[in-house]
Write an enzyme that holds these catalytic residues in place. Structure first.
Site, PDB file in Angstrom:
ATOM      1  N   SER A  98      37.525  43.065  43.781  1.00 39.21           N
ATOM      2  CA  SER A  98      37.651  44.134  42.802  1.00 39.21           C
ATOM      3  C   SER A  98      36.726  45.255  43.229  1.00 39.21           C
ATOM      4  O   SER A  98      35.572  45.010  43.584  1.00 39.21           O
ATOM      5  CB  SER A  98      37.233  43.593  41.440  1.00 39.21           C
ATOM      6  OG  SER A  98      37.358  44.606  40.480  1.00 39.21           O
ATOM      7  N   HIS A 112      40.131  52.716  42.207  1.00 39.75           N
ATOM      8  CA  HIS A 112      39.971  51.308  41.821  1.00 39.75           C
ATOM      9  C   HIS A 112      41.037  50.488  42.524  1.00 39.75           C
ATOM     10  O   HIS A 112      42.176  50.940  42.688  1.00 39.75           O
ATOM     11  CB  HIS A 112      40.138  51.168  40.305  1.00 39.75           C
ATOM     12  CG  HIS A 112      40.583  49.801  39.883  1.00 39.75           C
ATOM     13  ND1 HIS A 112      41.896  49.493  39.598  1.00 39.75           N
ATOM     14  CD2 HIS A 112      39.884  48.650  39.725  1.00 39.75           C
ATOM     15  CE1 HIS A 112      41.982  48.207  39.269  1.00 39.75           C
ATOM     16  NE2 HIS A 112      40.788  47.680  39.337  1.00 39.75           N
ATOM     17  N   ASN A 114      42.158  46.044  42.991  1.00 36.98           N
ATOM     18  CA  ASN A 114      41.861  44.660  42.642  1.00 36.98           C
ATOM     19  C   ASN A 114      43.008  43.795  43.154  1.00 36.98           C
ATOM     20  O   ASN A 114      44.169  44.131  42.966  1.00 36.98           O
ATOM     21  CB  ASN A 114      41.723  44.550  41.107  1.00 36.98           C
ATOM     22  CG  ASN A 114      41.736  43.110  40.614  1.00 36.98           C
ATOM     23  OD1 ASN A 114      42.630  42.696  39.882  1.00 36.98           O
ATOM     24  ND2 ASN A 114      40.746  42.350  41.030  1.00 36.98           N
ATOM     25  N   ARG A 116      43.948  39.516  43.362  1.00 36.09           N
ATOM     26  CA  ARG A 116      43.420  38.240  42.861  1.00 36.09           C
ATOM     27  C   ARG A 116      44.448  37.125  43.007  1.00 36.09           C
ATOM     28  O   ARG A 116      45.662  37.374  43.073  1.00 36.09           O
ATOM     29  CB  ARG A 116      43.007  38.387  41.395  1.00 36.09           C
ATOM     30  CG  ARG A 116      44.134  38.845  40.499  1.00 36.09           C
ATOM     31  CD  ARG A 116      43.678  39.301  39.121  1.00 36.09           C
ATOM     32  NE  ARG A 116      44.820  39.787  38.351  1.00 36.09           N
ATOM     33  CZ  ARG A 116      45.239  41.056  38.346  1.00 36.09           C
ATOM     34  NH1 ARG A 116      44.607  41.975  39.041  1.00 36.09           N
ATOM     35  NH2 ARG A 116      46.309  41.410  37.654  1.00 36.09           N
ATOM     36  N   GLY A 286      31.165  36.312  31.020  1.00 34.06           N
ATOM     37  CA  GLY A 286      31.330  36.608  32.446  1.00 34.06           C
ATOM     38  C   GLY A 286      30.054  37.232  33.002  1.00 34.06           C
ATOM     39  O   GLY A 286      29.093  37.448  32.269  1.00 34.06           O
ATOM     40  N   ARG A 287      30.062  37.515  34.313  1.00 35.22           N
ATOM     41  CA  ARG A 287      28.854  38.110  34.889  1.00 35.22           C
ATOM     42  C   ARG A 287      28.864  39.610  34.613  1.00 35.22           C
ATOM     43  O   ARG A 287      29.569  40.388  35.263  1.00 35.22           O
ATOM     44  CB  ARG A 287      28.782  37.846  36.391  1.00 35.22           C
ATOM     45  CG  ARG A 287      27.457  38.372  36.948  1.00 35.22           C
ATOM     46  CD  ARG A 287      27.250  37.982  38.382  1.00 35.22           C
ATOM     47  NE  ARG A 287      25.929  38.410  38.810  1.00 35.22           N
ATOM     48  CZ  ARG A 287      25.683  39.563  39.439  1.00 35.22           C
ATOM     49  NH1 ARG A 287      26.657  40.393  39.728  1.00 35.22           N
ATOM     50  NH2 ARG A 287      24.444  39.871  39.776  1.00 35.22           N
ATOM     51  N   GLU A 289      27.007  42.267  35.093  1.00 38.87           N
ATOM     52  CA  GLU A 289      26.777  43.331  36.070  1.00 38.87           C
ATOM     53  C   GLU A 289      27.986  43.546  36.972  1.00 38.87           C
ATOM     54  O   GLU A 289      28.317  44.682  37.319  1.00 38.87           O
ATOM     55  CB  GLU A 289      25.512  43.056  36.884  1.00 38.87           C
ATOM     56  CG  GLU A 289      24.237  43.176  36.068  1.00 38.87           C
ATOM     57  CD  GLU A 289      24.150  44.481  35.266  1.00 38.87           C
ATOM     58  OE1 GLU A 289      24.591  45.522  35.761  1.00 38.87           O
ATOM     59  OE2 GLU A 289      23.660  44.424  34.117  1.00 38.87           O
ATOM     60  N   SER A 290      28.671  42.457  37.342  1.00 38.43           N
ATOM     61  CA  SER A 290      29.849  42.609  38.200  1.00 38.43           C
ATOM     62  C   SER A 290      30.999  43.246  37.424  1.00 38.43           C
ATOM     63  O   SER A 290      31.792  44.004  37.981  1.00 38.43           O
ATOM     64  CB  SER A 290      30.287  41.255  38.763  1.00 38.43           C
ATOM     65  OG  SER A 290      29.235  40.685  39.506  1.00 38.43           O
TER      66      SER A 290
END
Lengths: 328, 328
Positions: A98, A112, A114, A116, A286-287, A289-290
Site C-alpha cells: 500500500s 495512491h 494498493n 493485496r 490495526g497498526r 501508523e501504517s
C-alpha cells in the site's frame, strides 16, 4: 520479513515475496527521483501473527511525505467482519502493498496504489482472491497527466483480457473514491478491483461494495489473476514517475500551495470517513501508523471553500464531480 | 430565524429562542476578546424543514478559526436512525447551539460546546430531552486553566442537584471524547450529558452511548432540565473567556506552533472517525459547512509522532491517556 508469511499457502508466500520486491523497486525509484530524501524502514511485528515493513519518506525535495508499506498478517477474523468477506470460516491470511505519496509542489499530483492477496477459510487457501487499484489526485489538472495515468492502467489490463477489464475497473474506481458528502471524488481515478479469483461467492460482495462489472464474467483462475496483479503492480512506476518527473521543477505560487493544502482536506475526509481499509484498521486495533501514513503533512480547512467560476480550481472540481473518460 | 421553529411545541420554540440569544452573547464576547475579527453570519434554510444561523470567525488576532451555529430543524427521521433514539415514531424537531473555537496561539486551548433540545414522536413533544456538554483541548497544559474550566461546570451542575451530577457528567465526557485508536482523549474534558428529561425510555440509550451515571436517578421534569441547560449554556463564557484572556498574549514559539498543528490532527481524527453528530450529519445529507466548521484551519500529520519523555508534550499526552480529577 519472510517469517511474516510462514504458515501461509505457497501462493500466499509467493505473493508476499512479490510485494516485498515491488516495494524495493518503488522506493528505490522514488528516492532517486527525489534526490534529497530517502525512505527509512520501520519494521513491525503483529502480536496476533505476522507483521510488516513500512517505509517512510519525509521532507524530500519532491516528496513532502509518503509511505510504501508491505505487510503479511494472519489469524482469526471477528465474526462480524468474517461475514463481510467471501467464503466460510474465520481464519485468514492477508498480504499486500500500500502506498500514498504526497509531493510538495501543487503541480505534482498525490498518488495512491494498493495491491493485496487474501486467503480465508478454516483450511487456509480454501478461498482466496486478489484486490487492488491505483488513483491519482491532482491539485492542478494537467490533462496529459490524467491521460498518461489511465493509459498505463489500460495497457496493464489489456495484457490480461481474460481477467481484467479497464472500463469496468475505471468505473469501480470512480465509485469507490467518492466523497459522498461533497458530491465529488478524491481525484481523477485510475482502476479499482476486488475479489478477483474468489469465484461465485464474491458476486454479492462486489455488488455491496458498489461497483464495476465485477469478476463474475471473468476468469477465476488464481494464477491468471496473479499474473495480472504482477503486471499492474509493475505498472505503478510507469504510471506515476513520468508525471512526477515532468512537474517536479514547477514549485507553485503561494496561492497554488494554499489551494493544495485546502484540497488535501478532502483527501483526509475521504480516508477517515469512507475508506474501508482505514476505518477497518482503526476500529480493529490495526497498526495505526501504517494506516494513517496516508494522511498529508500539512492540511487546511476553510469555511465554505468553493472555487470561483472560470478558475483552474473550478476546472479541477468539475472533473471531480463528473468523471471524464480520459481515453476518449 | 424564528420561522425555523414554527410548528414546534412551545418548549421547542422557547429553547430555540434561548439558543439564538446565547449565540448573540457568545459571539459578541468572543469578538470583543479577539479585537480584530468579528463573526460573519451565514443563514441557511433546510429544504426538508427548518434551517440555521451559522456564524464564523476567521483570521482573528486571537481566534484563527471558529464557528458558533444555531439550528432548528424538523421532519422525519430515517427508520434506522429513529430506532437509535428514545420513544416511538419518526417525526422530530431538533434545535441546538454548537461551537468550536480554534485559537491561533498554542497557549490558548481549543474549546467546544454544544447544547441541544430534541422532540420525537408522531405527536410532536410526545418525548423530548436535552443534551449537551463542553470540553477543552489544550496543546500546552496549564493546570489552573483545566481546574477553572471544570470548576465552572461543577458550579453550574451544583445549582441543579435534582437534575445534574458533575461527577457523572465529567466521566461521561471522558468516555465520549475518546480517540479509541490512539488510546487517548481529545482533551482534558469537561461535561457531557444526553437524554435528560426523556424518562425511562432513555436508559438503554445512555448505556449504549457508553457513559455516566445517566439520567435514570435524576429528575425527568423537562422544565427543571431546561433550567439547568440555561445555566450550563450561560456558563460557557465564564468557563472559557478567562482562560483565553490570560493566554492570548503568549504567542508560542515555532516549535510550540508545530506541536499545536500536529495535535490538531488528533482533533480531526476524533471528529471524522468517532463524533456521532459529525458522522450522522455527513451520512444523512446534513449541512456540510456547519458540520465541518469544527475542523481547524491548519493541521499537520507526522509519521509515528510520539512525544519525548520528560517534555511538556509528554505531560499533556499523559493526561489525555489517564484523565485526572481536576477538583481533587
Amino acid at each position: 520479513m519472510h517469517q511474516h508469511s510462514e504458515g501461509a499457502s505457497e501462493r500466499g508466500r509467493t505473493a508476499h515475496q512479490f510485494f516485498l520486491d515491488l516495494q524495493d523497486r518503488i522506493t528505490d525509484a522514488l528516492a532517486t527521483l527525489d534526490g534529497r530524501s530517502s525512505f527509512r524502514s520501520d519494521p513491525w511485528d503483529r502480536p496476533e501473527g505476522g507483521g510488516g515493513r513500512t517505509r517512510i519518506i519525509e521532507d524530500g525535495a519532491v516528496f513532502e511525505k509518503g509511505g510504501v508499506a508491505v505487510s503479511a498478517v494472519h489469524g482469526e477474523l471477528s465474526e462480524a467482519f468474517a461475514k463481510e468477506l467471501p467464503g466460510p470460516g474465520r481464519r485468514f491470511f492477508a498480504t499486500g502493498i500500500s502506498l500514498v505519496i504526497h509531493p510538495r509542489s501543487p503541480h505534482v499530483p498525490t498518488v495512491h496504489a494498493n495491491f493485496r492477496y487474501l486467503e480465508k477459510g478454516d483450511a487456509l487457501g480454501q478461498i482466496a482472491w486478489f484486490g487492488g487499484g491505483a488513483d491519482l489526485t491532482p491539485w492542478i489538472l494537467y490533462e496529459e497527466d490524467a491521460v498518461h495515468f489511465h493509459q498505463t492502467w489500460k495497457r496493464a489490463c489489456d495484457l490480461h483480457p481474460e481477467v481484467a477489464d479497464y472500463r469496468a475497473y475505471k468505473k469501480w474506481c470512480d465509485e469507490y473514491f467518492m466523497i459522498q458528502h461533497r458530491h465529488e471524488r478524491r481525484g481523477i481515478g485510475g482502476i479499482f478491483f476486488d475479489y478477483l479469483g474468489a469465484g461465485e461467492g464474491a458476486k454479492a460482495m462486489v455488488t455491496r461494495s458498489g461497483g464495476g462489472q465485477g469478476p463474475e464474467s471473468r476468469s477465476q483462475d488464481l494464477s491468471k489473476v496473479f499474473a495480472f496483479v504482477k503486471d499492474a503492480g509493475g505498472a505503478f512506476l510507469e504510471a506515476y514517475l513520468p508525471v512526477a518527473d515532468r512537474r517536479k521543477n514547477t514549485p507553485g505560487t503561494p496561492e497554488e500551495r494554499d489551494w493544495q493544502l485546502r484540497r488535501r482536506s478532502r483527501y483526509v475526509e475521504f480516508n477517515l470517513v469512507y475508506d474501508r481499509g482505514t476505518i477497518f484498521g482503526l476500529k480493529t486495533n490495526g497498526r495505526i501508523e501504517s494506516i494513517l501514513m496516508s494522511l498529508p503533512n500539512m492540511v487546511s480547512w476553510k469555511y465554505d471553500d468553493q472555487p470561483q467560476p472560470g478558475t483552474y480550481q473550478e476546472r479541477l472540481v468539475q472533473v471531480l464531480k463528473t468523471p471524464r473518460d480520459w481515453l476518449g
